[in-house]
Design a protein around this motif. Structure first.
Motif, PDB file in Angstrom:
ATOM      1  N   ASN A  23       0.829  -1.217   0.000  1.00  0.00           N
ATOM      2  CA  ASN A  23       0.000   0.000   0.000  1.00  0.00           C
ATOM      3  C   ASN A  23       0.859   1.261   0.000  1.00  0.00           C
ATOM      4  OD1 ASN A  23      -2.359  -1.508   0.026  1.00  0.00           O
ATOM      5  ND2 ASN A  23      -2.552  -1.450   2.252  1.00  0.00           N
ATOM      6  N   GLN A  24       1.917   1.246   0.781  1.00  0.00           N
ATOM      7  CA  GLN A  24       2.797   2.413   0.851  1.00  0.00           C
ATOM      8  C   GLN A  24       3.476   2.670  -0.494  1.00  0.00           C
ATOM      9  OE1 GLN A  24       3.257   4.548   3.469  1.00  0.00           O
ATOM     10  NE2 GLN A  24       1.736   3.423   4.667  1.00  0.00           N
ATOM     11  N   LEU A  25       3.912   1.622  -1.151  1.00  0.00           N
ATOM     12  CA  LEU A  25       4.556   1.775  -2.461  1.00  0.00           C
ATOM     13  C   LEU A  25       3.555   2.256  -3.515  1.00  0.00           C
ATOM     14  CD1 LEU A  25       6.803  -1.431  -2.457  1.00  0.00           C
ATOM     15  CD2 LEU A  25       7.599   0.935  -2.321  1.00  0.00           C
ATOM     16  N   GLN A  26       2.338   1.738  -3.445  1.00  0.00           N
ATOM     17  CA  GLN A  26       1.293   2.186  -4.374  1.00  0.00           C
ATOM     18  C   GLN A  26       0.977   3.659  -4.173  1.00  0.00           C
ATOM     19  OE1 GLN A  26      -1.617  -0.814  -3.347  1.00  0.00           O
ATOM     20  NE2 GLN A  26      -1.287  -1.943  -5.254  1.00  0.00           N
ATOM     21  N   PRO A 150       7.608  -1.537  10.091  1.00  0.00           N
ATOM     22  CA  PRO A 150       6.956  -0.473  10.870  1.00  0.00           C
ATOM     23  C   PRO A 150       5.457  -0.698  11.017  1.00  0.00           C
ATOM     24  CG  PRO A 150       7.289   0.260   8.633  1.00  0.00           C
ATOM     25  CD  PRO A 150       7.832  -1.143   8.700  1.00  0.00           C
ATOM     26  N   ILE A 151       4.815   0.206  11.739  1.00  0.00           N
ATOM     27  CA  ILE A 151       3.360   0.193  11.848  1.00  0.00           C
ATOM     28  C   ILE A 151       2.803   1.392  11.092  1.00  0.00           C
ATOM     29  CG2 ILE A 151       3.301  -1.036  14.041  1.00  0.00           C
ATOM     30  CD1 ILE A 151       2.791   1.674  15.412  1.00  0.00           C
ATOM     31  N   ILE A 302      10.683   4.531   7.789  1.00  0.00           N
ATOM     32  CA  ILE A 302      11.178   3.297   7.178  1.00  0.00           C
ATOM     33  C   ILE A 302      10.994   3.233   5.667  1.00  0.00           C
ATOM     34  CG2 ILE A 302      10.989   0.778   7.208  1.00  0.00           C
ATOM     35  CD1 ILE A 302      12.214   2.030   9.734  1.00  0.00           C
ATOM     36  N   LEU A 303       9.917   3.797   5.129  1.00  0.00           N
ATOM     37  CA  LEU A 303       9.636   3.665   3.701  1.00  0.00           C
ATOM     38  C   LEU A 303      10.785   4.155   2.817  1.00  0.00           C
ATOM     39  CD1 LEU A 303       7.646   2.733   1.561  1.00  0.00           C
ATOM     40  CD2 LEU A 303       6.560   4.998   1.658  1.00  0.00           C
ATOM     41  N   PRO A 304      11.416   5.296   3.111  1.00  0.00           N
ATOM     42  CA  PRO A 304      12.553   5.716   2.267  1.00  0.00           C
ATOM     43  C   PRO A 304      13.670   4.672   2.218  1.00  0.00           C
ATOM     44  CG  PRO A 304      11.823   7.532   3.656  1.00  0.00           C
ATOM     45  CD  PRO A 304      11.090   6.314   4.136  1.00  0.00           C
ATOM     46  N   LYS A 305      13.840   3.900   3.304  1.00  0.00           N
ATOM     47  CA  LYS A 305      14.873   2.854   3.317  1.00  0.00           C
ATOM     48  C   LYS A 305      14.523   1.738   2.341  1.00  0.00           C
ATOM     49  CE  LYS A 305      16.205   3.773   8.114  1.00  0.00           C
ATOM     50  NZ  LYS A 305      16.390   3.214   9.479  1.00  0.00           N
ATOM     51  N   TYR A 310      15.323  -0.961  -2.938  1.00  0.00           N
ATOM     52  CA  TYR A 310      14.878  -1.470  -4.240  1.00  0.00           C
ATOM     53  C   TYR A 310      15.631  -0.784  -5.380  1.00  0.00           C
ATOM     54  CZ  TYR A 310      10.771  -3.631  -1.947  1.00  0.00           C
ATOM     55  OH  TYR A 310       9.940  -4.389  -1.186  1.00  0.00           O
ATOM     56  N   GLU A 311      15.822   0.512  -5.286  1.00  0.00           N
ATOM     57  CA  GLU A 311      16.539   1.246  -6.342  1.00  0.00           C
ATOM     58  C   GLU A 311      17.983   0.766  -6.472  1.00  0.00           C
ATOM     59  OE1 GLU A 311      14.080   5.510  -6.176  1.00  0.00           O
ATOM     60  OE2 GLU A 311      16.007   5.293  -5.132  1.00  0.00           O
ATOM     61  N   ASN A 312      18.649   0.579  -5.344  1.00  0.00           N
ATOM     62  CA  ASN A 312      20.025   0.081  -5.383  1.00  0.00           C
ATOM     63  C   ASN A 312      20.094  -1.332  -5.949  1.00  0.00           C
ATOM     64  OD1 ASN A 312      20.958   2.456  -4.239  1.00  0.00           O
ATOM     65  ND2 ASN A 312      21.082   1.622  -2.155  1.00  0.00           N
TER      66      ASN A 312
END
Length: 316
Positions: A23-26, A150-151, A302-305, A310-312
């Motif tokens: 959901n966060q990525l979407q 995370p929550i 956490i999401l930026p990590k 994934y990008e790396n």
């Protein structure tokens, strides 16, 4: 980026984490597909049937993805055959040890063989626990990247204000041996309060009960990094939990919670009754736990990590 997420289910522990991450990525504009796979609803056949049917779906699918991300060992078979530029496998806890605790040593031996094989398939391995990271390095010489689970703090907007139930103790988890529910039940009659068992309730109902409670007790024999402890921290509910798995990563004794010995029912009883009578300690643990989860276990942190991970990976 285009993702395929694979999990036996998208609820509960690692499955719930997979659903939230999707959901966060979407929300960031990425394309995420969650693979629904049927399985045989028989206790000892559920994971093997998921692995077989998932592998078949991976083989017949013509869709191509940037990243195929599987959650837990049984999902690795579908991941192995799905078409993706890069592949990731995430685990919460050491899979073969979990199987050994729940099933027989024979089943554990099979699980260990499967585990050692499938961990060689992905391009990257991740875990949400530093303890699991160390255990896998020692046991199988595999390097796991640590990515916390995370929550979603926004989900708690659904939880209404509730009246506090005096001296209410919440248990949240499966009715199973590894969760230690029997340890708590064995001392329940000596506890100076009422225990509420949340084993088959919805997340919303469970969180309402937790929010109304005086404390959360986690008597587990085996754990990774329990989401319910983070949820209790966010709701400012003091936690007593056993010192197993990754729990000590979350709970600093007498600072963010109370650590107790696994399977020692009398020490657990003493800790529960002591905390019930110590209002100042309850307030201290509640405040420290809340600050700790906001600093370390929200999607904002956490999401930026994950995105960078994934990008790396794609650029490697």
């Amino acid at each position: 980026m285009k993702f395929l997420f694979i999990s036996p289910r998208f609820s509960g522990g690692i499955g719930g984490h997979a659903a939230m991450l999707a959901n966060q990525l979407q929300n960031l504009g990425h394309d995420v597909t969650k693979m629904p796979t049927p399985h045989i609803p028989i206790k000892n056949l559920k994971n093997p049937s998921f692995a077989i049917l998932g592998a078949l779906k991976g083989i017949v699918s013509r869709e191509n993805y940037d990243i195929v991300h599987a959650f837990n060992i049984p999902s690795a078979f579908a991941m192995h055959y799905a078409k993706g530029k890069k592949k990731v496998l995430s685990v919460h806890g050491v899979f073969s040890d979990q199987v050994k605790a729940i099933h027989s040593s024979t089943t554990s031996s099979i699980a260990t063989n499967v585990e050692s094989k499938v961990l060689k398939w992905p391009d990257k391995l991740t875990t949400d626990s530093k303890t699991s990271q160390i255990q896998y390095e020692k046991k199988l010489s595999h390097n796991f990247e640590y990515l916390p689970s995370p929550i979603d703090t926004e989900m708690f907007d659904q939880i209404p204000n509730v009246e506090k139930s005096i001296n209410q103790i919440a248990y949240i988890g499966r009715d199973s041996f590894e969760k230690g529910i029997d340890v708590l039940k064995n001392i329940e009659y000596e506890i100076n309060g009422d225990v509420v068992y949340c084993v088959d309730k919805s997340w919303k109902e469970t969180m309402q009960i937790l929010k109304s409670s005086t404390m959360l007790v986690v008597p587990s024999r085996m754990e990774s990094l329990p989401t319910v402890i983070k949820e209790a921290f966010f709701l400012k509910i003091p936690v007593i939990a056993t010192d197993v798995g990754g729990i000590p990563e979350l709970i600093k004794d007498n600072e963010t919670g109370i650590l107790t010995e696994s399977e020692n029912s009398q020490i657990l009883l003493k800790n529960i009754n002591s905390l019930l009578s110590d209002i100042s300690l309850q307030e201290k643990l509640s405040s420290n736990g809340y600050d700790y989860v906001l600093e370390n276990f929200t999607w904002k942190k956490i999401l930026p990590k994950y995105v960078k991970f994934y990008e790396n990976l794609l650029n490697s």
